[in-house]
Enzyme design. Structure first.
Site, mmCIF file in Angstrom:
data_model
loop_
_atom_site.group_PDB
_atom_site.id
_atom_site.type_symbol
_atom_site.label_atom_id
_atom_site.label_comp_id
_atom_site.label_asym_id
_atom_site.label_seq_id
_atom_site.Cartn_x
_atom_site.Cartn_y
_atom_site.Cartn_z
ATOM 1 N N THR A 178 42.906 45.667 32.196
ATOM 2 C CA THR A 178 44.174 45.010 32.499
ATOM 3 C C THR A 178 44.839 44.422 31.250
ATOM 4 O OG1 THR A 178 43.246 44.462 34.645
ATOM 5 C CG2 THR A 178 45.230 43.324 34.088
ATOM 6 N N GLU A 217 42.675 51.374 41.592
ATOM 7 C CA GLU A 217 42.747 50.014 42.145
ATOM 8 C C GLU A 217 42.055 49.868 43.494
ATOM 9 O OE1 GLU A 217 43.395 46.789 40.449
ATOM 10 O OE2 GLU A 217 44.823 48.286 39.745
ATOM 11 N N SER A 247 42.370 39.676 41.459
ATOM 12 C CA SER A 247 42.060 38.403 40.805
ATOM 13 C C SER A 247 43.160 37.973 39.856
ATOM 14 C CB SER A 247 40.759 38.535 40.003
ATOM 15 O OG SER A 247 39.701 38.822 40.857
HETATM 16 N N1 GLU Z 1 41.844 45.115 39.338
HETATM 17 C C1 GLU Z 1 41.708 43.772 38.932
HETATM 18 C C2 GLU Z 1 42.504 42.842 39.783
HETATM 19 O O1 GLU Z 1 43.521 43.207 40.262
HETATM 20 C C3 GLU Z 1 42.098 43.552 37.550
HETATM 21 C C4 GLU Z 1 41.220 44.287 36.646
HETATM 22 C C5 GLU Z 1 41.000 43.565 35.394
HETATM 23 O O2 GLU Z 1 41.669 42.627 35.050
HETATM 24 O O3 GLU Z 1 40.108 43.976 34.731
HETATM 25 O O4 GLU Z 1 42.143 41.739 39.957
#
Ligand code: GLU
Length: 608
Positions: free
Chosen positions: A421, A460, A485
């Site tokens: 991310t 995702e 998160s």
């Molecule tokens: N998929 C994660 C989320 O939406 C984020 C992934 C990440 O920050 O590594 O919380």
């Protein structure tokens, strides 16, 4: 006890020889701008006026800065930066992914958000993550994450359009132009890009379109070489000319659906590369959601964050609410950190019990963020001794603030979110603020490059619980958004923004954002110190993961409280932030070292 943000008094930013500047400020890049091959220097802290940006990539920050300098606002800059991230940091975010966009509007004084989270296709089944060959769920990495089954309908292009429609002054076409030029002209491969390519080498080799783009000649592009992505440049032009409809409908949508349903698997791969069910109709049906933010007040500040399906806003907020039951201002650092670990454990227990897509399950947001609930939860925080972990969830639907006997044993769900991310922050001269976290989930997402289109699709849907349970709020369901998160956060004081911050890092995002707020508000660090300080990631586990520097600084003292720290060699989070001080003085900060460091820039630099 409330502490005022102290006014910074140092960290002058020198004038930078920014080779991109001329080309971008002139509008479309001059095709002969070969000097774009030199990367702008990384500046972790800049102070000044007139607007600021911060991201994890110097090219991206330069593009945001130039957008501000040309009169664009924070939203224009944020979209231009996000599009550039899709070029220079294509394994972390891009048009194949999703994210959450939080905006403070200086004219209205409102904080508003856009939920651009990916969505499960309409035909997905509860057992989609079960391997028919074994009857068990696919091994998480690299099997489940690599392939079409984990791809959610992307939300990022629609987020950009919605943000520009609501708050921007530039067209999507204008906002995409600098990134299009970087994709066409190329950028210099840095250590992070190289290492992340190597990390993904086996997965990328399993997919012909991906190895063709990111493993030219079978190798990761060398550090210092120039990487071009003309297919992505063309895709951006297609969107620039046709609007986001050109992404969600027509030939591009059909190519995305085809890549999901029949990933371009290389001969001889041993990975299962499970196919997904996404259709062109799923893409055409995608919509971003305008959502009210969640908010808590904390020691005189109003902390605004992202509502479900993100768990960031409620979990950061509940942790702070619990901490507010204690006077931390009079305590030393280890005592404050003990409270942080304990409050986080309680909030993570509630996150696991309640958080999912609020459009599908009943998430008791009001209860989770109620001070009375926090008071009840705080009964379980012993100021001198760590509780046995995992702690149990509270009852966020029925509470009275009275201390109750804790349950016997909590559950730590398997947390498979990966630290990938990216995050960016932008403030403009009018005082508008954007905090935007965007992702593909895994570093390298699903591994699938849409053939001929130059971008990677997300994985995702692996943020859903892998095992289906009818009582799990984060169970996999068609049309639903997986729990996130991500925690893009804007802090107001007396209705005016004073700080915006966010981070990547999977579930550690929540810890990173919370700890930076505590560092700034309770421990009185400058924002520069707050971002650089060593981090821990307390998530209700028996052992708390912590950076080695955190263990070195606080391990002995926290062991005295009964904590067990587990050092990690990996960075926890990689934040960006902008603080807005008295007189509109801006302090933009990016990580000084984590992930190789980011870059923070202001329009009119001012010294100390
Ligand atoms: N998929 C994660 C989320 O939406 C984020 C992934 C990440 O920050 O590594 O919380």
């Amino acid at each position: 006890m409330r502490k005022k943000f102290p006014v910074r008094s140092s960290a002058a930013t020198g004038a930078l020889a920014l080779l991109l500047a001329g080309a971008i400020s002139a509008g479309p890049l001059d095709a002969a701008a070969t000097e774009t091959k030199a990367e702008p220097p990384k500046v972790p802290t800049s102070t000044g006026y007139g607007g600021a940006v911060s991201s994890l990539d110097p090219v991206v920050s330069e593009i945001g800065l130039q957008m501000l300098r040309r009169g664009g606002n924070a939203t224009d800059a944020a979209v231009a930066m996000a599009a550039a991230i899709g070029v220079t940091d294509p394994y972390s975010a891009g048009i194949g992914g999703g994210g959450f966009f939080v905006h403070y509007d200086a004219a209205s004084g409102e904080v508003e958000t856009i939920d651009g989270r990916e969505t499960a296709p309409s035909a997905i089944e509860h057992d989609a993550f079960i391997d028919p060959a074994t009857g068990k769920s696919y091994p998480f990495y690299p099997d489940l994450v690599t392939g079409g089954v984990s791809v959610g309908v992307p939300g990022t292009p629609a987020t950009w359009e919605r943000a520009l429609d609501r708050w921007g002054t530039r067209s999507l076409s204008e906002a995409l132009r600098p990134a299009t030029n970087v994709a066409e002209e190329g950028f210099v491969v840095d250590k992070l890009f190289y290492e992340q390519t190597l990390l993904n080498q086996a997965r990328f080799q399993a997919l012909t379109s991906t190895s063709d783009l990111f493993l030219p000649g079978g190798q990761a592009p060398a550090i210092g070489s120039v990487f071009r992505n003309p297919d992505l440049a063309q895709t951006y032009r297609t969107i620039a000319n046709g609007g986001v409809e050109a992404f969600y409908e027509g030939a591009l949508a059909q190519d995305i659906a085809a890549a999901v349903q029949a990933p371009p698997v290389a001969a001889g791969t041993t990975l299962p590369v499970p196919a997904g069910s996404m259709t062109a109709e799923d893409l055409a049906a995608y919509e971003v959601v305008d959502r009210d933010p969640v908010s808590v007040s904390y020691r005189g500040y109003d902390i605004f964050g992202m509502a479900p399906p993100a768990s960031g806003g409620t979990t950061v907020g509940e942790t702070l609410n619990i901490l507010e039951q204690f006077d931390l201002g009079s305590q030393d650092d280890p005592a404050v950190l003990h409270h942080y670990i304990e409050a986080s454990a309680l909030a993570f227990a509630d996150r696991a019990a309640y958080l999912g897509d609020g459009d599908f399950v009943d998430v008791p947001v009001a209860g989770l963020l109620d001070d009375t609930f926090a008071k009840e939860r705080a009964c379980l925080l012993d100021p001198t001794t760590a509780a046995a972990k995992p702690v149990t969830a509270g009852d966020a639907r029925s509470y009275d603030g009275v201390c109750a006997t804790p349950g016997a044993e909590g559950i730590v769900p398997e947390d498979t979110e990966s630290p990938s991310t990216t995050n960016l922050t932008a403030v403009d001269r009018w005082g508008n603020v954007v905090e935007y976290t965007l992702t593909l989930e895994q570093i390298g997402g699903s591994g699938i490059v849409v053939p001929g289109r130059g971008f990677i699709l997300n994985n995702e849907l692996t943020d859903f619980s892998i095992e289906y349970s009818a009582t799990d709020p984060n169970r996999l369901e068609a049309g639903k958004r997986p729990r996130s998160s991500m925690a893009p956060t804007i802090v107001l004081e007396d209705g005016r923004p004073v700080l915006a911050l966010g981070s990547p890092g999977g579930s550690q995002i929540i810890n990173t954002v919370t700890q930076m707020l505590i560092n700034r508000i309770d421990l009185g660090m400058t924002i520069e110190e707050a971002i650089a300080a060593p981090r821990a990631a307390p998530q209700n586990s028996v052992r708390t993961i912590a950076e080695q520097a955190f263990v070195d600084s606080y391990g002995t003292a926290l062991t005295g409280y009964g904590h067990t720290l587990r050092p990690t060699a990996n960075a926890i989070g990689a934040a960006t932030a902008i603080e807005i001080g008295p007189g509109g003085r801006l302090t933009a900060v990016a990580e000084p070292t984590r992930l190789g460091g980011g870059s923070a820039r202001v329009v009119w630099p001012a010294g100390s």
